[in-house]
Design an enzyme around this catalytic site. Structure first.
Site, PDB file in Angstrom:
ATOM      1  N   HIS A 196       0.724  -1.163  -0.028  1.00  0.00           N
ATOM      2  CA  HIS A 196       0.014  -0.061   0.035  1.00  0.00           C
ATOM      3  C   HIS A 196       0.774   1.209   0.172  1.00  0.00           C
ATOM      4  CE1 HIS A 196      -3.574  -2.231   0.515  1.00  0.00           C
ATOM      5  NE2 HIS A 196      -3.086  -2.595   1.473  1.00  0.00           N
ATOM      6  N   ASP A 235      -3.263 -10.599  -2.158  1.00  0.00           N
ATOM      7  CA  ASP A 235      -3.705  -9.929  -1.284  1.00  0.00           C
ATOM      8  C   ASP A 235      -4.956  -9.823  -1.258  1.00  0.00           C
ATOM      9  OD1 ASP A 235      -2.295  -8.665   1.589  1.00  0.00           O
ATOM     10  OD2 ASP A 235      -4.192  -7.618   0.970  1.00  0.00           O
ATOM     11  N   HIS A 265      -6.512  -7.042  -0.675  1.00  0.00           N
ATOM     12  CA  HIS A 265      -6.622  -5.645  -0.961  1.00  0.00           C
ATOM     13  C   HIS A 265      -5.774  -5.554  -2.236  1.00  0.00           C
ATOM     14  CE1 HIS A 265      -6.852  -5.680   3.656  1.00  0.00           C
ATOM     15  NE2 HIS A 265      -8.046  -5.080   3.420  1.00  0.00           N
ATOM     16  N   ASP A 296      -4.748 -12.447   3.527  1.00  0.00           N
ATOM     17  CA  ASP A 296      -5.997 -12.217   3.994  1.00  0.00           C
ATOM     18  C   ASP A 296      -7.402 -12.464   3.196  1.00  0.00           C
ATOM     19  OD1 ASP A 296      -4.832 -10.416   2.283  1.00  0.00           O
ATOM     20  OD2 ASP A 296      -4.956  -8.743   3.921  1.00  0.00           O
TER      21      ASP A 296
END
Length: 311
Positions: free
Chosen positions: A126, A163, A165, A244
């Site tokens: 990120h 991931d 995200h 995740d």
């Protein structure tokens, strides 16, 4: 197959408070699971070295690096945004996390290892060129990609991110860069709420609705990623390995199983074998349910080692 396992004790020093999910316990859970299963003992273990300023500055402007340095508290915790905090050792941990990927890239290009897993934190995907966010400070996988280009002349670098995200930071750094292909699967609509639309030719977005199961996930990856990867023919494959999207993870609502991580790792290895002389470097991103994180990482490492999922 020689699989290198790179980590560093400094990765445990970064913490953002007792309630924060991105906790030092994550690496403890991975290590305990891999030792119990005997997988860790089959890897070539080594410690990371800190990424230096030149390596970090290939993806983050110097002024941003200096601004981050000024944020480090002498004691306690400072807040950069609602979910990203620093303690006095945060950047020490972040530098070895980025440095692990640099070392991994060195190992595969020097033929010291076939593939590499970097068990590090804080995560990185990120972190944008000039913005630390989403638990991330330096973009570890981007630092590794830039190192592969600068040190080894790699001109076709694939970054695969599964991931839950989307890797907004990796996209921010490499958007419109024809030498880097970014493939990212993620729950949609979901954090980070930016870069979610496909606007760049070198970015393959695979948005997945909440509740996506194994079969739908695998179909989407095969439909979206494989044609792009075969057309691109990467010279090195880098993996942002977030766990995740597992059905047991509290962060999101995708429903992947342990075996899906073995499957997608095997797929990435097949691409690396076809085009990149087997060179693959993976780095830990998310994964916050400690039990499923340990099992998913075990599945990932089994695939890297050439072992079947069961047995």
């Amino acid at each position: 197959m020689i699989t290198a396992y790179i980590t560093h004790p400094h990765c445990q020093l970064h913490h953002m408070g007792p309630e924060h999910p991105e906790s030092p316990l994550r690496l403890d859970a991975i290590r305990a699971r891999l030792m119990l299963s005997g997988i860790l003992q089959q890897t070539m273990q080594s410690d990371a070295r800190e990424a230096n300023e030149e390596q970090l500055a290939r993806v983050h402007p110097l002024r941003h690096l200096r601004a981050l340095d000024k944020c480090v508290p002498e004691h306690g915790i400072v807040t950069l945004d609602s979910d990203t905090m620093m303690n006095p050792d945060t950047l020490k941990a972040a530098k070895v996390a980025a440095g692990a990927v640099v070392r991994g890239v060195d190992q595969v290009f020097r033929r010291q290892a076939d593939n590499v897993f970097c068990a590090v934190r804080p995560p990185g995907h990120h972190a944008e060129a000039t913005d630390a966010m989403g638990f991330c400070f330096y973009n570890n996988v981007a630092v590794g990609a830039a190192h592969a280009r600068a040190k080894y002349g790699a001109r076709r670098i694939a970054i695969l991110d599964f991931d839950v995200h989307q890797c907004n930071g990796t996209i921010d750094i490499f958007k419109d860069d024809p030498e880097v292909l970014v493939c990212t699967s993620f729950q949609f609509p979901f954090y980070p709420w930016r870069y979610l639309r496909s606007e760049w030719q070198n970015v393959v977005n695979t948005p997945l609705p909440a509740g996506t199961d194994s079969a739908a996930f695998r179909r989407a990856i095969e439909d979206d990623w494989l044609p792009a990867l075969h057309a691109f023919k990467p010279e090195i494959v880098l993996v942002s390995a977030g766990f995740d999207a597992h059905r047991e993870d509290p962060m999101a609502e995708l429903c992947l199983e342990d075996e899906d991580y073995h499957w997608i790792t095997h797929m990435a290895l097949e691409i690396a074998a076809l085009y990149a002389d087997g060179r693959l470097v993976s780095v830990l991103e998310g994964g916050y349910d400690l039990d499923s994180l340990g099992r998913s990482t075990e599945a990932h490492l089994k695939a890297l080692l050439g072992l079947p999922f069961r047995g």
